[in-house]
Design a protein around this motif. Structure first.
Motif, PDB file in Angstrom:
ATOM      1  N   THR B   7       0.849  -1.194   0.000  1.00 22.95           N
ATOM      2  CA  THR B   7       0.000   0.000   0.000  1.00 22.95           C
ATOM      3  C   THR B   7       0.879   1.235   0.000  1.00 22.95           C
ATOM      4  OG1 THR B   7      -0.083  -0.071   2.421  1.00 22.95           O
ATOM      5  CG2 THR B   7      -1.939  -1.047   1.233  1.00 22.95           C
ATOM      6  N   PRO B   8       0.484   2.288  -0.739  1.00 25.19           N
ATOM      7  CA  PRO B   8      -0.706   2.323  -1.588  1.00 25.19           C
ATOM      8  C   PRO B   8      -0.452   1.680  -2.952  1.00 25.19           C
ATOM      9  CG  PRO B   8       0.436   4.405  -1.706  1.00 25.19           C
ATOM     10  CD  PRO B   8       1.221   3.558  -0.745  1.00 25.19           C
ATOM     11  N   LYS B   9      -1.470   1.491  -3.740  1.00 23.40           N
ATOM     12  CA  LYS B   9      -1.305   0.954  -5.093  1.00 23.40           C
ATOM     13  C   LYS B   9      -0.848   2.056  -6.062  1.00 23.40           C
ATOM     14  CE  LYS B   9      -3.489  -1.974  -8.563  1.00 23.40           C
ATOM     15  NZ  LYS B   9      -2.408  -2.989  -8.543  1.00 23.40           N
ATOM     16  N   TYR B  10      -1.318   3.260  -5.808  1.00 19.72           N
ATOM     17  CA  TYR B  10      -0.923   4.416  -6.605  1.00 19.72           C
ATOM     18  C   TYR B  10      -0.451   5.518  -5.667  1.00 19.72           C
ATOM     19  CZ  TYR B  10      -3.624   2.064 -10.233  1.00 19.72           C
ATOM     20  OH  TYR B  10      -4.115   1.136 -11.112  1.00 19.72           O
ATOM     21  N   LEU B  11       0.569   6.234  -6.098  1.00 16.87           N
ATOM     22  CA  LEU B  11       1.111   7.330  -5.303  1.00 16.87           C
ATOM     23  C   LEU B  11       1.542   8.432  -6.268  1.00 16.87           C
ATOM     24  CD1 LEU B  11       1.836   8.247  -2.459  1.00 16.87           C
ATOM     25  CD2 LEU B  11       3.932   6.906  -2.615  1.00 16.87           C
ATOM     26  N   VAL B  12       0.862   9.566  -6.199  1.00 16.93           N
ATOM     27  CA  VAL B  12       1.181  10.703  -7.042  1.00 16.93           C
ATOM     28  C   VAL B  12       1.596  11.843  -6.123  1.00 16.93           C
ATOM     29  CG1 VAL B  12       0.362  12.305  -8.794  1.00 16.93           C
ATOM     30  CG2 VAL B  12      -0.540   9.971  -8.725  1.00 16.93           C
ATOM     31  N   THR B  13       2.770  12.399  -6.363  1.00 16.54           N
ATOM     32  CA  THR B  13       3.287  13.409  -5.449  1.00 16.54           C
ATOM     33  C   THR B  13       4.226  14.362  -6.175  1.00 16.54           C
ATOM     34  OG1 THR B  13       4.300  13.734  -3.267  1.00 16.54           O
ATOM     35  CG2 THR B  13       5.277  12.062  -4.716  1.00 16.54           C
ATOM     36  N   GLN B  14       4.572  15.419  -5.510  1.00 17.41           N
ATOM     37  CA  GLN B  14       5.435  16.445  -6.094  1.00 17.41           C
ATOM     38  C   GLN B  14       6.907  16.100  -5.861  1.00 17.41           C
ATOM     39  OE1 GLN B  14       4.517  19.747  -7.260  1.00 17.41           O
ATOM     40  NE2 GLN B  14       2.319  19.598  -7.057  1.00 17.41           N
ATOM     41  N   MET B  15       7.733  16.584  -6.747  1.00 19.63           N
ATOM     42  CA  MET B  15       9.176  16.472  -6.593  1.00 19.63           C
ATOM     43  C   MET B  15       9.583  17.107  -5.267  1.00 19.63           C
ATOM     44  SD  MET B  15      11.751  17.308  -9.737  1.00 19.63           S
ATOM     45  CE  MET B  15      11.361  19.031  -9.679  1.00 19.63           C
ATOM     46  N   GLY B  16      10.516  16.458  -4.575  1.00 24.28           N
ATOM     47  CA  GLY B  16      11.015  17.002  -3.321  1.00 24.28           C
ATOM     48  C   GLY B  16      10.307  16.474  -2.085  1.00 24.28           C
ATOM     49  N   ASN B  17       9.132  15.873  -2.270  1.00 25.42           N
ATOM     50  CA  ASN B  17       8.399  15.321  -1.116  1.00 25.42           C
ATOM     51  C   ASN B  17       9.029  14.026  -0.625  1.00 25.42           C
ATOM     52  OD1 ASN B  17       6.600  17.426  -1.154  1.00 25.42           O
ATOM     53  ND2 ASN B  17       4.923  16.278  -2.086  1.00 25.42           N
ATOM     54  N   ASP B  18       8.592  13.622   0.583  1.00 25.37           N
ATOM     55  CA  ASP B  18       8.999  12.347   1.166  1.00 25.37           C
ATOM     56  C   ASP B  18       7.769  11.454   1.221  1.00 25.37           C
ATOM     57  OD1 ASP B  18      10.888  14.080   3.769  1.00 25.37           O
ATOM     58  OD2 ASP B  18      11.345  13.744   1.641  1.00 25.37           O
ATOM     59  N   LYS B  19       7.942  10.168   0.834  1.00 25.35           N
ATOM     60  CA  LYS B  19       6.800   9.251   0.845  1.00 25.35           C
ATOM     61  C   LYS B  19       7.248   7.862   1.295  1.00 25.35           C
ATOM     62  CE  LYS B  19       3.492  11.895  -0.566  1.00 25.35           C
ATOM     63  NZ  LYS B  19       2.363  12.230   0.329  1.00 25.35           N
ATOM     64  N   SER B  20       6.277   7.079   1.752  1.00 26.47           N
ATOM     65  CA  SER B  20       6.554   5.703   2.172  1.00 26.47           C
ATOM     66  C   SER B  20       5.619   4.724   1.488  1.00 26.47           C
ATOM     67  CB  SER B  20       6.383   5.560   3.687  1.00 26.47           C
ATOM     68  OG  SER B  20       7.371   6.272   4.384  1.00 26.47           O
ATOM     69  N   ILE B  21       6.143   3.538   1.226  1.00 30.07           N
ATOM     70  CA  ILE B  21       5.354   2.424   0.702  1.00 30.07           C
ATOM     71  C   ILE B  21       5.468   1.287   1.719  1.00 30.07           C
ATOM     72  CG2 ILE B  21       4.971   0.853  -1.221  1.00 30.07           C
ATOM     73  CD1 ILE B  21       6.693   2.730  -2.943  1.00 30.07           C
ATOM     74  N   LYS B  22       4.321   0.670   2.011  1.00 25.63           N
ATOM     75  CA  LYS B  22       4.329  -0.403   2.998  1.00 25.63           C
ATOM     76  C   LYS B  22       4.140  -1.757   2.316  1.00 25.63           C
ATOM     77  CE  LYS B  22       2.694   2.328   6.897  1.00 25.63           C
ATOM     78  NZ  LYS B  22       1.729   2.429   8.014  1.00 25.63           N
ATOM     79  N   CYS B  23       4.737  -2.778   2.897  1.00 29.37           N
ATOM     80  CA  CYS B  23       4.610  -4.140   2.363  1.00 29.37           C
ATOM     81  C   CYS B  23       4.477  -5.121   3.514  1.00 29.37           C
ATOM     82  CB  CYS B  23       5.814  -4.502   1.509  1.00 29.37           C
ATOM     83  SG  CYS B  23       5.725  -6.192   0.843  1.00 29.37           S
ATOM     84  N   GLU B  24       3.545  -6.042   3.351  1.00 27.10           N
ATOM     85  CA  GLU B  24       3.320  -7.088   4.350  1.00 27.10           C
ATOM     86  C   GLU B  24       3.131  -8.420   3.642  1.00 27.10           C
ATOM     87  OE1 GLU B  24      -0.229  -6.492   6.633  1.00 27.10           O
ATOM     88  OE2 GLU B  24       0.081  -8.266   7.872  1.00 27.10           O
ATOM     89  N   GLN B  25       3.714  -9.485   4.211  1.00 23.65           N
ATOM     90  CA  GLN B  25       3.491 -10.817   3.652  1.00 23.65           C
ATOM     91  C   GLN B  25       3.005 -11.749   4.759  1.00 23.65           C
ATOM     92  OE1 GLN B  25       5.612 -13.659   4.318  1.00 23.65           O
ATOM     93  NE2 GLN B  25       7.372 -12.686   5.315  1.00 23.65           N
ATOM     94  N   ASN B  26       2.050 -12.606   4.396  1.00 25.37           N
ATOM     95  CA  ASN B  26       1.490 -13.555   5.366  1.00 25.37           C
ATOM     96  C   ASN B  26       1.856 -14.991   5.016  1.00 25.37           C
ATOM     97  OD1 ASN B  26      -0.112 -14.117   3.181  1.00 25.37           O
ATOM     98  ND2 ASN B  26      -2.035 -13.422   4.099  1.00 25.37           N
ATOM     99  N   LEU B  27       3.002 -15.148   4.332  1.00 21.84           N
ATOM    100  CA  LEU B  27       3.438 -16.479   3.891  1.00 21.84           C
ATOM    101  C   LEU B  27       4.415 -17.125   4.868  1.00 21.84           C
ATOM    102  CD1 LEU B  27       3.921 -15.511   0.155  1.00 21.84           C
ATOM    103  CD2 LEU B  27       2.100 -16.962   1.091  1.00 21.84           C
TER     104      LEU B  27
END
Lengths: 114, 113
Positions: B7-27
């Motif tokens: 998450t998220p599936k889509y991320l639209v943001t401006q240059m210079g910003n900070d963002k995070s993507i999360k990942c979880e596995q249940n295997l």
């Protein structure tokens, strides 16, 4: 750095025809995996080959690992429109840690026309 | 049940910003990865973690900082986003071992304006 040259990059053929996708490298791989990726999704494993000369079959798909474990091929017999997709080969090298990640080829965009 | 979820599936943001993507596995896998797929569909390994420890960092700029709070999670934080960071980022997991199949999430499409 290991490189995998995958060819052809694009292939459009008629339903019922046969095709072969090639994956070549100058490096030796511990294993070679083939994935298929649909739009908007992640790659999904089709097969893993680990022994030089190994041949594996998955219905109409035949996978081969070269004797020297530097190359592999995917052959599809009597292609169907459902075979349309992006096919990726990926090699793994064992540096001892077991978590090296995969080196991917650039993919083959396959279109099977009805 | 989704095996590897990002998450998220889509991320639209401006240059210079900070963002995070999360990942979880249940295997129940010990090993997790981040890959970057460019506009030509070329997938390249960025990081691999085993049992929360960094194993591979494939010459990724230090603006990218992965973090694994536990074996089931591997998040990716990106500072000072640049136009060239636009891509699809895939999380994957596997059992430890180079012959193990990797299970991929559905990707996060990052677009930098």
């Amino acid at each position: 750095t290991q490189l995998l040259e995958q060819s052809p990059q694009f292939l459009s053929i008629q339903e019922g025809e046969n095709l072969t996708v090639y994956c070549n490298s100058s490096s030796v791989f511990s294993s070679l995996q083939w994935y298929r990726q649909e739009p908007g999704e992640g790659p999904v494993l089709l097969v893993t080959v680990v022994t030089g000369g190994e041949v594996k079959k998955l219905k109409r798909l035949t996978f081969q690992f070269g004797d020297a474990r530097k190359d592999s091929s995917l052959h599809i017999t009597a292609a169907q429109p459902g075979d349309t997709g992006l096919y990726l080969c990926a090699g793994a090298v064992d540096s001892g840690g077991g978590a090296d990640g995969l080196t991917f080829g650039k993919g083959t965009h396959l279109i099977i026309q009805p | 049940d989704t095996a590897v979820s990002q998450t998220p599936k889509y991320l639209v943001t401006q240059m210079g910003n900070d963002k995070s993507i999360k990942c979880e596995q249940n295997l129940g896998h010990d090993t997790m990865y981040w890959y970057k797929q460019d506009s030509k569909k070329f997938l390249k390994i960025m990081f691999s973690y085993n049992n929360k420890e960094l194993i591979i960092n494939e010459t990724v700029p230090n603006r990218f900082s992965p973090k694994s709070p536990d074996k089931a999670h591997l998040n990716l934080h990106i500072n000072s986003l640049e136009l060239g960071d636009s891509a699809v980022y895939f999380c994957a997991s596997s059992q430890l071992g180079v012959r193990q199949p990797q299970h991929f999430g559905d990707g996060t499409r990052l677009s930098i304006l």
